[in-house]
Write an enzyme that holds these catalytic residues in place. Structure first.
Site, PDB file in Angstrom:
ATOM      1  N   CYS A 190       0.933  -1.108   0.186  1.00 16.83           N
ATOM      2  CA  CYS A 190       0.125  -0.318   0.432  1.00 16.83           C
ATOM      3  C   CYS A 190       0.826   1.471   0.773  1.00 16.83           C
ATOM      4  CB  CYS A 190      -0.629   0.239   1.067  1.00 16.83           C
ATOM      5  SG  CYS A 190      -1.664   1.362   1.003  1.00 16.83           S
ATOM      6  N   GLU A 196      -4.459  -4.457  -3.960  1.00 12.83           N
ATOM      7  CA  GLU A 196      -4.055  -3.226  -5.001  1.00 12.83           C
ATOM      8  C   GLU A 196      -4.915  -2.710  -6.154  1.00 12.83           C
ATOM      9  OE1 GLU A 196      -3.081  -0.244  -3.341  1.00 12.83           O
ATOM     10  OE2 GLU A 196      -2.885  -1.028  -1.444  1.00 12.83           O
TER      11      GLU A 196
HETATM   12  C1  LIG Z   1      -6.044   1.036  -1.603  1.00 10.04           C
HETATM   13  C2  LIG Z   1      -4.949   2.465  -0.940  1.00 10.04           C
HETATM   14  N1  LIG Z   1      -3.856   1.885  -1.057  1.00 10.04           N
HETATM   15  C3  LIG Z   1      -2.498   2.645  -1.076  1.00 10.04           C
HETATM   16  C4  LIG Z   1      -3.016   4.297  -0.345  1.00 10.04           C
HETATM   17  C5  LIG Z   1      -1.854   4.705  -0.113  1.00 10.04           C
HETATM   18  O1  LIG Z   1      -1.974   5.031   1.066  1.00 10.04           O
HETATM   19  C6  LIG Z   1      -4.206   4.105  -0.852  1.00 10.04           C
HETATM   20  N2  LIG Z   1      -4.275   5.153  -0.458  1.00 10.04           N
HETATM   21  N3  LIG Z   1      -5.599   3.632  -0.889  1.00 10.04           N
END
Ligand SMILES: Cc1ncc(CO)c(N)n1
Length: 219
Positions: free
Chosen positions: A135, A208
């Site tokens: 993330c 992701e």
């Molecule tokens: C789903 C997602 N992945 C990573 C980030 C990065 O913090 C975020 N804001 N949202």
């Protein structure tokens, strides 16, 4: 090879898909439909709340003050700096707190955060880091790739603020600390322990991608 280099190598086939994802390219080119971004922002806000809680489990499981400071510092940055990006867009896109509070997380969102939280609850601080790294770091790489592909994207009236935030040196510095910590803690890891981290990192990398798909499909 460091642990993180190893993990990134194993997940390259997934990460490569981020940079050419229609939602990501839409932000880069400034052509993404505003309503799609608006829905994504609401989902991402909900996501960040549970993501922040994952760091909080890191605080609870820490066995030293520096480790505690690492996770607590991340919580501070998330709730103050990163969520500023979201709060800015809440204003621009007229998203109220009430709308966020009454929106349910979509299934790919709920699955992702449930998985991260489970790894954190069941594991140690190492599992916490392994589950949050895709993330934290993928957004940095994605935003920097956007800037490389189309430098003027940072000036886009709508998407520029998102790109500048995630491509910033400040964001990268925070990630570097997480990366160094994970490398440091896993230096002596056995093959079986490495495999476990790889499973977590690959699953989160897939999540992701599923999040981008969800954002693209949302009406
Ligand atoms: C789903 C997602 N992945 C990573 C980030 C990065 O913090 C975020 N804001 N949202």
């Amino acid at each position: 090879m460091t642990t993180v280099e190893h993990l990134l190598g194993k997940s390259r086939h997934i990460w490569q898909q981020y940079y050419v994802h229609p939602f990501v390219l839409g932000i880069q080119e400034g052509t993404l439909e505003q309503e799609k971004f608006r829905q994504y922002m609401i989902q991402d806000y909900l996501y960040l709340v549970d993501y922040t809680k994952t760091f909080a489990i890191g605080v609870a499981k820490a066995n030293s003050i520096p480790t505690m400071q690492l996770f607590a510092g991340s919580i501070h940055t998330l709730t103050h700096t990163e969520m500023d990006i979201h709060r800015g867009y809440m204003g621009t896109l007229a998203i109220t707190q009430e709308e966020i509070d009454t929106t349910k997380p979509a299934l790919p969102n709920l699955s992702y955060t449930s998985y991260m939280l489970r790894q954190a609850y069941e594991g140690s601080v190492v599992e916490v880091l392994a589950s949050i790294l895709s993330c934290a770091y993928s957004y940095e790489v994605i935003a920097k790739t956007m800037v490389q592909n189309r430098p003027e994207c940072v000036d886009d009236a709508l998407y520029g603020s998102w790109i500048r935030g995630y491509a910033s040196d400040d964001y990268a510095e925070k990630n570097q600390v997480l990366i160094e910590m994970l490398n440091d803690w896993t230096k002596e890891y056995t093959e079986a322990q490495q495999q476990r981290l790889e499973d977590i990192f690959l699953a989160c990398s897939e999540y992701e991608l599923a999040f981008w798909d969800m954002a693209w499909m949302m009406k």
